[in-house]
Write an enzyme that holds these catalytic residues in place. Structure first.
Site, PDB file in Angstrom:
ATOM      1  N   ARG A   1      78.672  62.049 -91.943  1.00 68.46           N
ATOM      2  CA  ARG A   1      77.917  63.215 -92.458  1.00 68.46           C
ATOM      3  C   ARG A   1      78.381  63.666 -93.834  1.00 68.46           C
ATOM      4  NH1 ARG A   1      78.464  64.737 -87.047  1.00 68.46           N
ATOM      5  NH2 ARG A   1      76.541  64.312 -85.918  1.00 68.46           N
TER       6      ARG A   1
ATOM      7  N   LYS B   1      71.196  62.432-107.548  1.00 67.71           N
ATOM      8  CA  LYS B   1      70.140  61.711-106.827  1.00 67.71           C
ATOM      9  C   LYS B   1      70.735  60.409-106.319  1.00 67.71           C
ATOM     10  CE  LYS B   1      65.807  63.274-108.915  1.00 67.71           C
ATOM     11  NZ  LYS B   1      64.620  62.864-109.714  1.00 67.71           N
TER      12      LYS B   1
ATOM     13  N   GLU C   1      66.442  55.559-122.197  1.00 69.39           N
ATOM     14  CA  GLU C   1      66.750  56.876-121.608  1.00 69.39           C
ATOM     15  C   GLU C   1      67.394  57.788-122.657  1.00 69.39           C
ATOM     16  OE1 GLU C   1      65.757  57.926-118.725  1.00 69.39           O
ATOM     17  OE2 GLU C   1      65.644  56.226-117.359  1.00 69.39           O
TER      18      GLU C   1
ATOM     19  N   LYS D   1      71.410  66.499-119.621  1.00 70.20           N
ATOM     20  CA  LYS D   1      71.121  66.289-118.195  1.00 70.20           C
ATOM     21  C   LYS D   1      71.843  67.342-117.352  1.00 70.20           C
ATOM     22  CE  LYS D   1      70.109  63.453-114.417  1.00 70.20           C
ATOM     23  NZ  LYS D   1      69.768  62.173-113.858  1.00 70.20           N
TER      24      LYS D   1
ATOM     25  N   GLU E   1      64.909  69.413-108.202  1.00 75.48           N
ATOM     26  CA  GLU E   1      63.618  69.113-108.819  1.00 75.48           C
ATOM     27  C   GLU E   1      62.482  69.986-108.275  1.00 75.48           C
ATOM     28  OE1 GLU E   1      63.261  64.972-109.940  1.00 75.48           O
ATOM     29  OE2 GLU E   1      61.081  65.140-109.919  1.00 75.48           O
TER      30      GLU E   1
ATOM     31  N   ARG F   1      63.564  70.082-113.627  1.00 72.65           N
ATOM     32  CA  ARG F   1      64.149  68.721-113.604  1.00 72.65           C
ATOM     33  C   ARG F   1      63.094  67.649-113.834  1.00 72.65           C
ATOM     34  NH1 ARG F   1      69.090  66.444-109.853  1.00 72.65           N
ATOM     35  NH2 ARG F   1      69.002  64.310-110.631  1.00 72.65           N
TER      36      ARG F   1
ATOM     37  N   ASN G   1      61.458  63.125-116.190  1.00 75.57           N
ATOM     38  CA  ASN G   1      60.549  62.024-115.842  1.00 75.57           C
ATOM     39  C   ASN G   1      59.574  61.692-116.965  1.00 75.57           C
ATOM     40  OD1 ASN G   1      61.700  61.846-113.288  1.00 75.57           O
ATOM     41  ND2 ASN G   1      60.361  63.443-112.489  1.00 75.57           N
TER      42      ASN G   1
ATOM     43  N   HIS H   1      58.073  58.304-117.196  1.00 74.14           N
ATOM     44  CA  HIS H   1      58.434  57.585-115.966  1.00 74.14           C
ATOM     45  C   HIS H   1      57.249  57.372-115.036  1.00 74.14           C
ATOM     46  CE1 HIS H   1      62.430  58.124-117.396  1.00 74.14           C
ATOM     47  NE2 HIS H   1      63.000  57.683-116.297  1.00 74.14           N
TER      48      HIS H   1
ATOM     49  N   HIS I   1      57.125  53.745-113.952  1.00 71.19           N
ATOM     50  CA  HIS I   1      57.293  53.249-112.575  1.00 71.19           C
ATOM     51  C   HIS I   1      56.092  52.423-112.148  1.00 71.19           C
ATOM     52  CE1 HIS I   1      60.387  56.609-111.550  1.00 71.19           C
ATOM     53  NE2 HIS I   1      60.979  55.509-111.981  1.00 71.19           N
TER      54      HIS I   1
ATOM     55  N   HIS J   1      64.000  48.662-116.126  1.00 71.47           N
ATOM     56  CA  HIS J   1      63.560  50.056-116.048  1.00 71.47           C
ATOM     57  C   HIS J   1      63.347  50.663-117.450  1.00 71.47           C
ATOM     58  CE1 HIS J   1      63.242  54.118-114.481  1.00 71.47           C
ATOM     59  NE2 HIS J   1      64.212  54.506-115.292  1.00 71.47           N
TER      60      HIS J   1
HETATM   61  P1  NAD Z   1      72.086  47.807-112.442  1.00 68.77           P
HETATM   62  O1  NAD Z   1      72.987  48.678-111.704  1.00 68.77           O
HETATM   63  O2  NAD Z   1      71.327  46.785-111.675  1.00 68.77           O
HETATM   64  O3  NAD Z   1      72.912  47.074-113.606  1.00 68.77           O
HETATM   65  C1  NAD Z   1      72.250  46.161-114.435  1.00 68.77           C
HETATM   66  C2  NAD Z   1      72.947  44.798-114.457  1.00 68.77           C
HETATM   67  O4  NAD Z   1      74.109  44.879-115.263  1.00 68.77           O
HETATM   68  C3  NAD Z   1      73.414  44.294-113.095  1.00 68.77           C
HETATM   69  O5  NAD Z   1      73.240  42.910-113.060  1.00 68.77           O
HETATM   70  C4  NAD Z   1      74.893  44.633-113.094  1.00 68.77           C
HETATM   71  O6  NAD Z   1      75.625  43.774-112.260  1.00 68.77           O
HETATM   72  C5  NAD Z   1      75.241  44.445-114.541  1.00 68.77           C
HETATM   73  N1  NAD Z   1      76.357  45.268-115.046  1.00 68.77           N
HETATM   74  C6  NAD Z   1      76.541  46.575-114.847  1.00 68.77           C
HETATM   75  N2  NAD Z   1      77.547  47.029-115.589  1.00 68.77           N
HETATM   76  C7  NAD Z   1      78.037  45.970-116.266  1.00 68.77           C
HETATM   77  C8  NAD Z   1      79.061  45.810-117.222  1.00 68.77           C
HETATM   78  N3  NAD Z   1      79.759  46.840-117.690  1.00 68.77           N
HETATM   79  N4  NAD Z   1      79.290  44.569-117.704  1.00 68.77           N
HETATM   80  C9  NAD Z   1      78.523  43.505-117.278  1.00 68.77           C
HETATM   81  N5  NAD Z   1      77.520  43.605-116.415  1.00 68.77           N
HETATM   82  C10 NAD Z   1      77.273  44.824-115.914  1.00 68.77           C
HETATM   83  O7  NAD Z   1      70.979  48.611-113.281  1.00 68.77           O
HETATM   84  P2  NAD Z   1      70.974  50.026-114.043  1.00 68.77           P
HETATM   85  O8  NAD Z   1      69.984  49.865-115.126  1.00 68.77           O
HETATM   86  O9  NAD Z   1      72.340  50.504-114.362  1.00 68.77           O
HETATM   87  O10 NAD Z   1      70.387  51.009-112.931  1.00 68.77           O
HETATM   88  C11 NAD Z   1      69.092  50.883-112.435  1.00 68.77           C
HETATM   89  C12 NAD Z   1      69.017  51.639-111.150  1.00 68.77           C
HETATM   90  O11 NAD Z   1      69.285  53.006-111.404  1.00 68.77           O
HETATM   91  C13 NAD Z   1      67.631  51.594-110.498  1.00 68.77           C
HETATM   92  O12 NAD Z   1      67.775  51.304-109.132  1.00 68.77           O
HETATM   93  C14 NAD Z   1      67.109  53.010-110.676  1.00 68.77           C
HETATM   94  O13 NAD Z   1      66.248  53.403-109.627  1.00 68.77           O
HETATM   95  C15 NAD Z   1      68.375  53.806-110.676  1.00 68.77           C
HETATM   96  N6  NAD Z   1      68.280  55.106-111.362  1.00 68.77           N
HETATM   97  C16 NAD Z   1      68.750  56.195-110.693  1.00 68.77           C
HETATM   98  C17 NAD Z   1      68.717  57.433-111.295  1.00 68.77           C
HETATM   99  C18 NAD Z   1      69.290  58.623-110.577  1.00 68.77           C
HETATM  100  O14 NAD Z   1      69.133  59.745-111.058  1.00 68.77           O
HETATM  101  N7  NAD Z   1      69.976  58.434-109.476  1.00 68.77           N
HETATM  102  C19 NAD Z   1      68.208  57.576-112.589  1.00 68.77           C
HETATM  103  C20 NAD Z   1      67.748  56.434-113.257  1.00 68.77           C
HETATM  104  C21 NAD Z   1      67.799  55.194-112.625  1.00 68.77           C
HETATM  105  N1  GLY Z   2      66.532  60.394-113.529  1.00 69.27           N
HETATM  106  C1  GLY Z   2      65.803  61.565-113.179  1.00 69.27           C
HETATM  107  C2  GLY Z   2      66.635  62.610-112.496  1.00 69.27           C
HETATM  108  O1  GLY Z   2      67.817  62.490-112.336  1.00 69.27           O
HETATM  109  O2  GLY Z   2      66.099  63.598-112.102  1.00 69.27           O
END
Ligand code: NAD
Ligand code: GLY
Length: 359
Positions: free
Chosen positions: A121, A143, A185, A227, A237, A241, A245, A248, A252, A265
């Protein structure tokens, strides 16, 4: 080191930004008074570069860490992997006082954050983001979640980390395409709330593309401040917040309708932001000169700004738009810009106008 505070009452935390911070992970966790046992969740790519340093730092501060490595990529954001993580935490007897470290990009952060939110939990977790996107966006704001077959991020929770540690050195190994995707971003923050940041990005882009340390530190810190301020006002949100987007909604839909993986992305939301800028010109009077500046900055960063759709793809895109989480009462609402630095949310856009900006 720069420090940005996320102010959420008892759930407040610090974002620490600087070079070489990974070696201080253990000392920072000790300061938070976290329990001895912990797990570092990472993916195969990130683990290869940074797992040893993270484990060493934790051990030398008296922690007892285990390593959980998941496959790299979006496919790890699913419930089967969540369950695999729970099993490993249970096998290593992690308790309520134990904690998780999410070492990686947004995939690892969202996955490990959700595991932390739900195991026993809820146990504390620390974000150590290693992509530009994760440092300026996904690691901040709580998130967390995973995907279902029906769509992205459909299961999750708002669960804040206890600390975000952005080690800028980790960006050195990030592949170029991933780094540039993160810039989409960064540019978004300028458009949604800081015209000065946008102008600075226009001037400093060559340095940023070279990952110049001081420029990167300034820019990551400014994005995190924006942020943090938004999340501090609207954690779940309910309103404000949603400005995060910008670009986005279409982004998306582009990711979804083109098959995940074709566009990263950041690439999809670059196209989405330029389309949103054009819609803003039509509906809110954003000047043609500012639309041009927005488009140019994405182009100079090396990001795509348009896509050509055949009739089948167009149909898929509109179907995907309707599945967006931001749809309310069947109507898609957009965040649009009045000028660079000022956006308005909840804007209705006629479908034919959307078609017109995505030729
Ligand atoms: P990711 O985590 O898949 O990383 C991208 C690639 O880079 C992967 O292959 C990873 O292994 C590699 N990598 C990461 N760091 C590295 C480093 N320092 N050196 C070498 N390789 C490295 O992708 P991302 O773009 O970081 O994240 C995308 C995800 O984030 C999506 O699932 C999206 O939905 C999510 N997201 C979440 C929020 C939120 O608010 N929680 C906001 C935006 C995006
Ligand atoms: N990436 C959008 C949010 O965190 O709300």
């Amino acid at each position: 080191m720069r420090i940005v505070q996320v102010s959420l009452g008892r759930r407040s935390y610090r974002i620490q930004i600087g070079a070489g911070l990974l070696s201080r992970l253990g000392a920072d966790c000790a300061r938070l008074g976290l329990g001895r046992r912990c797990a570092v969740v990472t993916d195969a790519n990130v683990g290869r570069h940074f797992a040893k340093a993270a484990l060493r730092s934790l051990s030398s501060s008296g922690f007892d860490p285990v390593l959980i490595t998941v496959p790299a990529g979006e496919k790890s954001k699913r419930l089967a992997i969540v369950e695999r993580c729970y099993d490993q935490l249970a096998a290593h007897r992690l308790e309520r006082s134990s904690f998780l470290v999410a070492l990686g990009g947004g995939v690892v952060g969202d996955l490990a954050g959700f595991v932390a939110a739900t195991y026993l939990r809820g146990i504390p977790f620390v974000q150590v983001p290693t992509t530009l996107l994760a440092q300026v966006d996904s690691s901040v704001g709580g998130k967390t979640g995973v995907n279902l077959k029906a769509g992205k991020n459909l299961v999750g929770s708002f669960y804040q980390p206890r600390l975000v540690l952005c080690d800028l050195d980790t960006l050195k190994t990030l592949p170029k395409r991933e780094y540039i995707s993160g810039l989409a971003e960064v540019i978004k923050y300028g458009i949604i709330s800081d015209a000065r940041l946008f102008a600075r990005l226009e001037r400093a882009l060559p340095l940023l593309l070279r990952r110049h340390p001081a420029t990167l530190a300034d820019v990551v810190a400014r994005c995190c401040q924006i942020k943090a301020a938004v999340v501090g006002e609207d954690e779940t949100e309910g309103g404000l917040r949603a400005i995060l987007n910008f670009g986005h909604t279409l982004g998306h839909a582009i990711e979804n309708s083109s098959g995940y993986g074709k566009y990263l992305h950041g690439e999809a939301i670059a196209i989405g932001q330029v389309a949103a800028a054009r819609l803003s010109q039509n509906l809110l009077g954003l000047s043609a000169a500012e639309v041009q500046r927005i488009e140019q900055l994405f182009v100079r960063a090396g990001l795509p700004v348009s896509l050509r759709l055949n009739p089948v793809q167009r149909k898929k895109l509109f179907a995907a738009l309707k599945l967006d989480k931001k749809v309310s009462a069947g109507e898609v609402r957009f965040v649009l810009a009045k000028k660079i630095g000022v956006v308005v949310r909840g804007q209705r856009v006629p479908p034919e106008m959307i078609s017109a900006v995505l030729p």
